[in-house]
Motif scaffolding. Structure first.
Motif, mmCIF file in Angstrom:
data_model
loop_
_atom_site.group_PDB
_atom_site.id
_atom_site.type_symbol
_atom_site.label_atom_id
_atom_site.label_comp_id
_atom_site.label_asym_id
_atom_site.label_seq_id
_atom_site.Cartn_x
_atom_site.Cartn_y
_atom_site.Cartn_z
ATOM 1 N N PRO A 117 -53.992 -52.470 -41.365
ATOM 2 C CA PRO A 117 -54.436 -52.231 -39.981
ATOM 3 C C PRO A 117 -54.807 -50.785 -39.715
ATOM 4 N N ASP A 118 -54.214 -49.835 -40.449
ATOM 5 C CA ASP A 118 -54.531 -48.424 -40.233
ATOM 6 C C ASP A 118 -55.786 -47.979 -40.973
ATOM 7 N N SER A 137 -55.227 -60.655 -40.014
ATOM 8 C CA SER A 137 -54.834 -59.778 -41.111
ATOM 9 C C SER A 137 -55.792 -59.928 -42.285
ATOM 10 N N GLN A 138 -56.085 -58.802 -42.933
ATOM 11 C CA GLN A 138 -56.903 -58.807 -44.141
ATOM 12 C C GLN A 138 -56.106 -58.261 -45.317
ATOM 13 N N ALA A 139 -54.796 -58.501 -45.285
ATOM 14 C CA ALA A 139 -53.922 -57.991 -46.338
ATOM 15 C C ALA A 139 -53.095 -59.132 -46.922
ATOM 16 N N THR A 142 -54.639 -47.004 -54.291
ATOM 17 C CA THR A 142 -53.834 -47.245 -53.097
ATOM 18 C C THR A 142 -53.957 -46.038 -52.170
ATOM 19 N N PRO A 143 -53.456 -46.140 -50.934
ATOM 20 C CA PRO A 143 -53.527 -44.978 -50.037
ATOM 21 C C PRO A 143 -52.860 -43.734 -50.610
ATOM 22 N N ARG A 144 -51.815 -43.923 -51.417
ATOM 23 C CA ARG A 144 -51.104 -42.776 -51.972
ATOM 24 C C ARG A 144 -51.516 -42.447 -53.402
ATOM 25 N N GLY A 145 -51.924 -43.447 -54.157
ATOM 26 C CA GLY A 145 -52.183 -43.179 -55.564
ATOM 27 C C GLY A 145 -52.841 -44.344 -56.260
ATOM 28 N N ARG A 146 -52.056 -45.041 -57.091
ATOM 29 C CA ARG A 146 -52.672 -46.057 -57.958
ATOM 30 C C ARG A 146 -51.620 -47.056 -58.427
ATOM 31 N N GLU A 175 -47.182 -50.711 -40.817
ATOM 32 C CA GLU A 175 -48.313 -50.503 -41.712
ATOM 33 C C GLU A 175 -48.964 -51.809 -42.134
ATOM 34 N N GLY A 176 -48.495 -52.931 -41.587
ATOM 35 C CA GLY A 176 -49.075 -54.215 -41.944
ATOM 36 C C GLY A 176 -48.749 -54.657 -43.355
ATOM 37 N N LYS A 177 -47.631 -54.169 -43.911
ATOM 38 C CA LYS A 177 -47.282 -54.461 -45.304
ATOM 39 C C LYS A 177 -46.169 -55.490 -45.435
#
Length: 368
Positions: free
Chosen positions: A144-145, A63-65, A102-106, A35-37
Motif C-alpha cells: 500500500p505504501d 490488495s496487490q500483495a 525488495t524495499p530494503r534489499g533483496r 505495511e500491508g504485509k
C-alpha cells in the motif's frame, strides 16, 4: 441472471499468483498491518489455500500483495542490496538463480536444507527465512505504501532452485544461564524490524534458544512469546532504538502546529534535529547551544534564526523551558513535549496546548 463482478486486481498479479500456485507453491493473501504485509486469513500456517481463497481477499480489499510460504524453501533476506554483500552470501550458500528486489534489499531463493544459521548473530544485516511458519512477499507484489517487489533475476517456479548449502561457521559463544533472558531481548530487538509477525519472531527466538542457550529446556515457549510480543509492540509503536541505524517519529500534529508560522521551515528543521538527538529519552533535559550546534554542522542556520525557531517551538507547545541558567554552574535547559490530544492523563505524555489561547497545560513529563 446475475452478472459476475469484474476483478479489480491487475492481470499481472492474478496471473503470477495462479502460475505460482500451479507450480506447487503455497501462497497467502497479504494486506493487513501498517505495511500491508500481514496475512488476511487466519491459521495461515495450516493447510494450503485454494486459488480462490487466495484471490478473493485480495479482490475484496484491493490488495496487490501476496506471500510465498516457505514450506520447502529458504529465502536469504538481505536488508541491503549491496553487491559485495550479495556476492559474499552466494559464495557461502551457493548461487541463487532467483533474485527479487525488495524495499530494503533483496531476496535470494533456495530449497530448504534444515535449520538455517543466525546471520544476525554474525553481524550481518541478513535473515534466512524457512519453514511453514515463515513467508516472504512474492514477486510483483505491491504494498500500500508503493513499494514493489521486482524480479531481478530468474523466475520463481521456473528456474530450478539449488539446496541452500550448509556452511560450517564459527559458532558463537553459548549464552550462559543468568544472561539468557537479556540476551534473547537483545536478539529480538535486532530481528524485529526484519520479520513479518510476532509469531515469526518467536520462532526465530526458539532457534536461538535451542542452538545457543545453556540448558534450553528450562526456557519455556511462553517466555519467548512474551519477549517477541513486547518487541513487536515496540516496533508497531516505533519505539525500537538502534542508534544511528534506526528511524524516529515526528508527530504530524507537531508539523500541523508549526505550518503557517513566519519561520515554520526553521522551526521544523530545529524540531527534527531535537527529536533525533533527544526524543528517544522521555523527559530528557538538554541545553541549546546554537553556536556549538553550528560549529558541529548540525544546522546551517544563523544564531538569530535558531533563536526564532526555538521561540516558535515554545509558542506551539513543542518545547518548554525546564531549568533556568545559573551563572557558572548550570546552562538553561529544555524538554521536548508531545502533542497528543486525549491521552493527557498518561504519565509520560505532555497534554496538548489550548489551541485558542496557545497556553501549555500542566506538565506531565514530556515525551516525543
Amino acid at each position: 441472471m446475475t452478472a459476475l463482478r469484474a476483478s479489480s486486481l491487475p492481470g499481472a498479479i492474478r496471473n503470477e499468483v495462479a502460475r505460482l500456485k500451479g507450480a506447487g507453491h503455497t501462497l497467502l493473501p497479504l494486506g493487513g498491518g501498517e505495511e500491508g504485509k500481514a496475512p488476511m486469513v487466519r491459521a495461515w500456517a495450516g493447510p494450503g489455500l485454494t486459488l480462490a481463497q487466495i484471490l478473493a481477499p485480495m479482490h475484496r480489499t484491493g490488495s496487490q500483495a501476496y506471500g510465498v510460504r516457505l514450506d520447502k524453501l529458504a529465502v536469504v533476506d538481505c536488508d541491503s542490496d549491496d553487491a559485495e554483500l550479495v556476492a559474499q552470501l552466494e559464495a557461502r550458500f551457493g548461487a541463487s538463480p532467483v533474485h527479487v528486489e525488495t524495499p530494503r534489499g533483496r531476496h535470494l531463493y533456495y530449497r530448504a536444507n534444515g535449520t538455517a544459521p543466525n546471520l544476525r548473530a554474525e553481524g550481518l544485516p541478513v535473515d534466512i527465512k524457512t519453514g511453514a511458519r515463515s513467508y516472504v512477499m512474492g514477486p510483483l507484489s505491491l504494498r500500500p505504501d508503493g513499494w514493489f517487489y521486482a524480479p531481478a533475476k530468474g523466475v520463481l517456479g521456473v528456474d530450478a532452485l539449488p539446496i541452500l548449502r550448509r556452511v560450517t561457521a564459527t559458532k558463537p559463544a553459548p549464552i550462559q544461564t543468568g544472561q539468557r533472558h537479556d540476551s534473547l531481548i537483545k536478539e529480538a530487538i535486532a530481528m524485529v524490524e526484519c520479520v513479518e509477525s510476532a509469531e515469526e519472531l518467536t520462532a526465530n527466538l526458539a532457534s536461538i534458544r535451542d542452538d545457543r542457550c545453556d540448558d534450553p529446556a528450562t526456557i519455556p515457549d511462553a517466555e519467548l512469546r512474551s519477549i517477541a510480543g513486547w518487541a513487536w509492540a515496540r516496533r508497531l509503536e516505533n519505539q525500537i532504538y538502534q542508534g544511528r541505524n534506526s528511524a524516529f517519529r515526528v508527530d504530524r500534529l507537531a508539523l500541523d502546529a508549526l505550518r503557517g508560522c513566519a519561520n515554520d521551515a526553521d522551526a521544523i528543521a530545529l524540531l527534527v534535529l531535537l527529536v533525533d538527538r533527544h526524543g528517544h529519552t522521555p523527559g530528557k533535559r538538554f541545553p541549546l547551544d546554537f553556536k556549538a550546534m553550528r560549529a558541529a554542522g548540525l544546522l546551517n542556520l544563523s544564531v538569530p534564526r535558531l533563536r526564532g525557531a526555538r521561540r516558535t517551538l515554545e509558542g506551539a507547545g513543542l518545547l518548554r523551558l525546564a531549568g533556568r541558567h545559573r551563572a557558572g554552574s548550570r546552562p538553561q535547559t529544555y524538554v521536548l513535549n508531545r502533542l497528543n490530544p486525549g491521552v493527557g492523563s498518561t504519565g509520560n505524555v505532555e497534554p496538548m496546548p489550548n489551541a485558542q489561547h496557545g497556553s501549555v497545560q500542566r506538565e506531565t513529563g514530556g515525551r516525543v
